[in-house]
Design an enzyme around this catalytic site. Structure first.
Site: not given
Ligand code: ATP
Ligand code: RIB
Length: 301
Positions: A11, A39-40, A221-222, A250-253, A286, A290
């Site tokens: 994306n 894009g994931k 778990l964020g 993209a933290a989860g990615d 980003g 990031s």
């Molecule tokens: P996204 O925001 O990309 O949708 P997500 O919801 O898939 O992310 P999260 O569980 O929010 O996933 O975050 C993924 C990982 O990022 C966590 O398991 C952790 O390692 C890290 N992370 C997220 N938020 C924080 C934070 N506030 N401080 C430190 N690490 C974090």
């Molecule tokens: O996980 C983050 C991604 O979700 C963003 O880069 C956006 O493109 C959406 O797909």
């Protein structure tokens, strides 16, 4: 992991920075607008490449500037982009609001991602054969995800599913084919129909995915880190690495890709690595922009 292949989405992200989200019917002013690669699927392929894992991507983009930007960015970190098809449908787009406290909300317009098909997977079969692990998300049609998972499993590959954006009623067969599934708490609740407000509830919900045949469920778990739930093993909670949050996009990615890049059979070590990489990603704006390098993660470790 020596070699990975991602079947997934690309994306162009329109990230709008603002104080807070408007309420229904309200107008607010934004602070900034940035157009960046996202894009994931592409985020995970980019992160795998940047973290030093040999990686290929299968997907689709439009014949447009966004498509060229996205494939170029993946190429810049060594990702094999030969499996990314150019379609007559425009490249997928994501409209992301990022509040000053770092929270985001995302609307996606699938574009070419909605056309990624079994034919694309078949065309990329050689890339899947060459890889040790297949990584997927849910921004392309579920039937394609299932088709790729079946193929990868029949070839003896590890299958990792990041079930985002989550939908209820995914086929049980997809879970049975997955070695690892990485939902966040909200996604886990959507997948299972169960509450996930506490760690104990997350564990109970994850167990229902194990019963469908998933090898290990990684519940991110964020700021609390990650809970790993595997059949016949005690669950492990690995705390997050403290960070100053700028943008969690993209933290989860980053987490999923870093886990795959580091995993060699030692779950705990790979989870510490993934938490560390993701803690750096949340401290920067980003999506792909990031993602840290392997050197940066080692330094933080
Ligand atoms: P996204 O925001 O990309 O949708 P997500 O919801 O898939 O992310 P999260 O569980 O929010 O996933 O975050 C993924 C990982 O990022 C966590 O398991 C952790 O390692 C890290 N992370 C997220 N938020 C924080 C934070 N506030 N401080 C430190 N690490 C974090
Ligand atoms: O996980 C983050 C991604 O979700 C963003 O880069 C956006 O493109 C959406 O797909």
């Amino acid at each position: 992991m020596k070699q990975a292949v991602v079947v997934g989405s690309l994306n162009l992200d329109y990230s709008i920075g603002l104080e807070r989200m408007p309420l229904p019917g309200e107008t607010v002013s934004a602070d900034s607008l940035r157009l960046t690669p996202g894009g994931k699927g592409a985020n995970q392929a980019y992160a795998l490449g940047r973290l030093g894992c040999k990686t290929a991507m299968i997907g689709a983009v439009g014949k447009d500037d966004a498509g060229r930007l996205l494939t170029g960015n993946l190429h810049s970190v060594g990702v094999d982009v030969s499996g990314i098809r150019e379609s007559d449908t425009p490249t997928g787009q994501a409209f992301i609001t990022v509040e000053r406290k770092g929270e985001n909300a995302i609307i996606i317009l699938a574009g070419a991602n909605g056309e990624v098909s079994a034919d694309d997977v078949d065309r990329g079969r050689g890339l899947i054969e060459a890889a040790d692990c297949l990584v997927m998300q849910l921004e392309i049609p579920v039937e394609t995800v299932l088709y790729a998972a079946r193929l990868a499993k029949s070839l003896g590959k590890m299958v990792v599913l990041d079930p985002a954006p989550a939908v209820s009623g995914l086929p049980d067969e997809l879970f049975a084919l997955a070695d690892f599934v990485k939902p966040n708490e909200t996604e886990l609740s959507i997948l299972t129909g169960m509450p996930t407000d506490t760690v104990a509830q997350c564990e109970a919900a994850a167990v229902t995915l194990l019963q469908k045949g998933v090898g290990t469920v990684l519940v991110s778990l964020g700021s609390k880190g990650v809970l790993a739930v595997s059949e016949g093993m005690e669950s492990v909670l690995v705390p997050a690495v403290e960070s100053v949050v700028v943008d969690t996009t993209a933290a989860g990615d980053c987490f999923t890709a870093a886990f795959v890049s580091a995993y060699d059979g030692d779950l705990k070590t790979a989870l510490v690595y993934a938490n560390t990489a993701a803690s750096i990603a949340v401290s920067r704006p980003g999506a792909q922009a990031s993602i840290p390098s392997a050197e940066e993660v080692k330094e933080r470790l």
